[in-house]
Design an enzyme around this catalytic site. Sequence first.
Site, mmCIF file in Angstrom:
data_model
loop_
_atom_site.group_PDB
_atom_site.id
_atom_site.type_symbol
_atom_site.label_atom_id
_atom_site.label_comp_id
_atom_site.label_asym_id
_atom_site.label_seq_id
_atom_site.Cartn_x
_atom_site.Cartn_y
_atom_site.Cartn_z
ATOM 1 N N ARG A 275 0.902 -1.121 0.088
ATOM 2 C CA ARG A 275 0.002 0.087 -0.010
ATOM 3 C C ARG A 275 1.007 1.311 0.023
ATOM 4 N NH1 ARG A 275 -4.157 -0.663 4.862
ATOM 5 N NH2 ARG A 275 -4.743 1.324 4.079
ATOM 6 N N HIS A 276 0.324 2.168 -0.364
ATOM 7 C CA HIS A 276 1.148 3.657 -0.298
ATOM 8 C C HIS A 276 1.272 3.821 1.166
ATOM 9 C CE1 HIS A 276 -2.790 5.039 1.419
ATOM 10 N NE2 HIS A 276 -3.326 4.432 0.485
ATOM 11 N N ASN A 282 -5.952 9.041 5.711
ATOM 12 C CA ASN A 282 -5.596 7.835 6.750
ATOM 13 C C ASN A 282 -5.853 8.289 8.237
ATOM 14 O OD1 ASN A 282 -3.613 6.068 4.484
ATOM 15 N ND2 ASN A 282 -5.816 5.692 4.949
ATOM 16 N N ARG A 327 -1.385 9.665 -3.608
ATOM 17 C CA ARG A 327 -0.569 9.081 -2.445
ATOM 18 C C ARG A 327 0.257 7.983 -2.962
ATOM 19 N NH1 ARG A 327 -6.119 8.445 -2.005
ATOM 20 N NH2 ARG A 327 -6.963 6.418 -1.788
ATOM 21 N N GLU A 350 -7.959 3.242 -5.870
ATOM 22 C CA GLU A 350 -8.866 2.646 -5.083
ATOM 23 C C GLU A 350 -10.196 2.391 -5.352
ATOM 24 O OE1 GLU A 350 -8.930 0.503 -2.956
ATOM 25 O OE2 GLU A 350 -8.634 1.222 -0.820
ATOM 26 N N HIS A 416 -3.533 0.291 -3.146
ATOM 27 C CA HIS A 416 -4.539 0.318 -2.243
ATOM 28 C C HIS A 416 -4.973 -0.697 -1.289
ATOM 29 C CE1 HIS A 416 -4.613 4.643 -3.692
ATOM 30 N NE2 HIS A 416 -4.567 4.010 -4.932
#
Length: 471
Positions: A275-276, A282, A327, A350, A416
């Site tokens: 994931r980023h 977040n 991101r 995503e 994502h």
Amino acid sequence: MSQTEAPSLSPTTPSSHAEVVFPTSAFLSDTSISRPRKTAASGSTSLEAQVYKGRPLAIVTVGLPARGKFYISRKLCRWMNWLGIRSSVFRSAVLRHVKYPGEKFRSEFFDPSNEEAKRIRDDIVSESVAQAIKFLEKGGQVVLIEGQNVTVERRKWIREKLRTVLDEDRIIFLEVYLDDGPDADDLLERSVQTSESYEGVPVEQAMADYRKRQQHYLKCYESVDNDDEADLPWIKYINHCDELICNRVSGYLPTRVANYLMQVNVRFIPIYCTRHGQSEYNTKELLGGDSGLSTLGAQYKAKLKEFVTKLPHKMEEMEVWTSTLKRTMQTAQPLKDMGYHVVHWRCLDEINAGVCDGMTYKEVQEVYPDEFAKRSKDKYNYRYPNGESYHDLMKRLEPLIMELERVKKPILIVCHQAVLRCLYAYLLDKVPETCVRTAIPLHTVFQFEVQSDGSAVVTPHELMDPGGGAD
């Protein structure tokens, strides 16, 4: 049993091995992926969620041992199950070791002049085909029967058996041909290292015996491109798909199989997924959006750069794939600055949260309580209003899956949570519906290594504290 004799003991048939198939996920009960799925958002059957409803299909392999037939069969089966087409592999070699546990099947067992061994081999193939037919009769949609099947006579016998449940144009023989050379030697070495028949045998000695096995098959080898089978459907996969020949192959699923085979490389290269880094959204536990990285996320991109540069791959030998969202691109930017080739894929974006984008789960529950309840009941099929479901996401990722099979270099995918869950399910041959609960923490790289049988194993590398938050 001596090395010059066929197995003399009576075959065992333990009840726990009555069905020798791959993968086990093919046998489902209440959540069978062969049924139309209901969308929780509407309560009716979604056209997009309907799985394959065409005539069932059999793919039967042809070729020398240790040429990649099982690898390709597993890949095909994994891809079709991922799409919701109930499929399974039936392998004679596995059944042979189940029925004769502890026996060592060396080259003499495969000598065409060994009548007793030939009888056993024929019985094994007969039982493997019978299990495939039973799978189809119970609602299976595709069977992949993996074995050598190098003679016209054997293939004719298999075809006659399968015609009791299939139309003749739905029985396709897939010949896997590979010239002698480094690629063939690599496959051979991998095969003997994982074979029960060569446990404890030095690799060079095992490879020499395995080559004798291949020579026995060459004595009677008949390719599918002969006059007797000119009017029958077959596919010839040559030298890791440097060339693919299709004969009399038609229909929706058979042509899709041929297209998939054009992408498949029998290569053992790692795939890295992450994931980023933690994003600003977040930190606030907000869904979706296109926010940049948080302070913690910025630290992760530096950690990721350090991890990648220590891998045993030269920069020019590796590609980095990201989504088109800020991101993921920011996470990969240090690698791009170094000169790594970075590709941005919109299909890696995503899952679209629709009207819930930019909200927390608590806010969704308060503002859209009915939608929240529907999603909790069936997370895989639930589609956000004006958004997507996991099933939609699976469909969106299919072009990327094709490209992932085609590439011949290591790949790092920065994406994502929902996307990585779907990729995780594909790479590890998981039932699609189960992926929605897979834990995919931030700041962790998942390293997928392809095995000689086409399966994969995953090793997680936690580079720093995961942090938290919705994606």
